[in-house]
Design a protein around this motif. Structure first.
Motif, PDB file in Angstrom:
ATOM      1  N   LEU A 137       0.868  -1.343   0.043  1.00 55.11           N
ATOM      2  CA  LEU A 137       0.072  -0.024  -0.139  1.00 55.11           C
ATOM      3  C   LEU A 137       0.729   1.304   0.043  1.00 55.11           C
ATOM      4  O   LEU A 137       0.173   2.341  -0.224  1.00 55.11           O
ATOM      5  N   ASN A 145      -0.919  -4.742  -8.009  1.00 51.23           N
ATOM      6  CA  ASN A 145      -2.293  -3.876  -8.312  1.00 51.23           C
ATOM      7  C   ASN A 145      -3.499  -5.107  -7.925  1.00 51.23           C
ATOM      8  O   ASN A 145      -4.487  -4.497  -7.184  1.00 51.23           O
ATOM      9  N   ARG A 177      -3.732  -4.603  -4.111  1.00 48.10           N
ATOM     10  CA  ARG A 177      -4.336  -3.211  -3.739  1.00 48.10           C
ATOM     11  C   ARG A 177      -5.755  -3.045  -4.114  1.00 48.10           C
ATOM     12  O   ARG A 177      -6.464  -2.652  -3.331  1.00 48.10           O
ATOM     13  N   CYS A 186      -4.925   3.279  -0.980  1.00 45.39           N
ATOM     14  CA  CYS A 186      -4.548   1.985  -1.555  1.00 45.39           C
ATOM     15  C   CYS A 186      -3.167   1.897  -2.554  1.00 45.39           C
ATOM     16  O   CYS A 186      -2.948   1.075  -3.111  1.00 45.39           O
TER      17      CYS A 186
END
Length: 294
Positions: free
Chosen positions: A201, A238, A241, A266
């Motif tokens: 993050l 990703n 996240r 995020c």
């Protein structure tokens, strides 16, 4: 057998020790001779050998070792065909071996010229009166050795060595989780700890930071993610996240916060990149996903 490789070193230690134990005038004579007649400095006599003889012997030994290594190098190159990292290492190994071979040959030629005090290879002298192509290529070889790791940066991390199973037979195939020295279970546990720490993050979280946290070379991480999950590091990051973003949205985060705040939470620097990534992986926009839980 390996003791033979130490012969030049042992003879060198004996001669250096002899010079060290002599009276100071003996050493001063060698130094003054090298200063007054630098072209004859390699002719200085120690105890067992002259300096030019040491030079010749050392590089003849080097040439012999390089020749003996040829079958082992060819055998090593044949292993791991099709692997990108192994292909890079093969190229580096061949170039490095070729440079060392060239240096050994040129140094032997140079030592022979000094021993016989004549231009045995006069036809090769093309640079100045005191220099030649031999000296020129020796400098080039030393320079290339220094820049090879820059051209092949992955070798600075070390090629993943294959773990040898204690009871494996020639007919058995090595388990997939041991391929290239990566223990699947150990690496999976490391990635689980990464999820718990939520380091992904961090807006500055990249492959280098991940490598430092997992205590693994970056190319090991990329290789494992590709083999295990068929994704790149960026895709994996990703995905984590977006899973976290979905949890926040499902818990009502957007009821009291903006999408910009969610993006920063995020690890994204902008709403645009966050929304684009979210829609790519979740197939709906963040706001639409939030509406489905109201």
């Amino acid at each position: 057998m390996e003791f033979i490789l130490l012969v030049p070193f042992i003879l060198g230690v004996i001669d250096v020790g002899y010079v060290y134990l002599q009276p100071e005038p003996f050493y001063d004579t060698i130094i003054s001779g090298a200063i007054s007649s630098p072209e004859y400095r390699l002719g200085a006599q120690y105890f067992l050998l002259r300096l030019d003889q040491h030079l010749l012997m050392r590089h003849v030994w080097q040439l012999g070792v390089l020749v003996v290594l040829i079958p082992k190098i060819l055998s090593f190159i044949e292993k791991g065909e099709g692997d990108e990292l192994k292909s890079i290492l093969n190229k580096w190994l061949l170039i490095f071996w070729g440079i060392l071979m060239m240096m050994a040959i040129l140094a032997i030629m140079y030592a022979l010229e000094k021993m016989f005090e004549t231009n045995l290879f006069h036809s090769l002298i093309v640079i100045g009166n005191n220099g030649g192509i031999i000296t020129f290529f020796l400098y080039i070889a030393l320079f290339v050795i220094g820049i090879i790791p820059i051209y092949f940066p992955t070798i600075l991390y070390g090629y993943p060595q294959q773990i040898q199973a204690m009871a494996i037979t020639k007919s058995e195939e090595q388990p997939e989780d041991l391929k290239f020295g990566l223990d699947k279970q150990v690496v999976i546990e490391k990635f689980e700890r990464l999820k718990e720490s939520r380091s992904y993050l961090n807006q500055n979280f990249n492959l280098t930071e991940c490598s430092r946290e997992l205590e693994m070379p970056s190319h090991h991480i990329s290789y494992f993610l590709k083999q295990q999950y068929e994704v790149s590091f960026t895709e994996y990051k990703n995905k984590l996240r977006m899973e976290y973003a979905k949890q926040l949205i499902e818990n009502g985060y957007l009821e009291t916060n903006t999408i910009e705040a969610l993006a920063q939470e995020c690890g994204f620097t902008s709403r645009t990149s966050f929304s684009k990534t979210f829609k790519t992986l979740v197939e709906v926009s963040p706001s639409a996903y939030g509406l489905s839980f109201r």
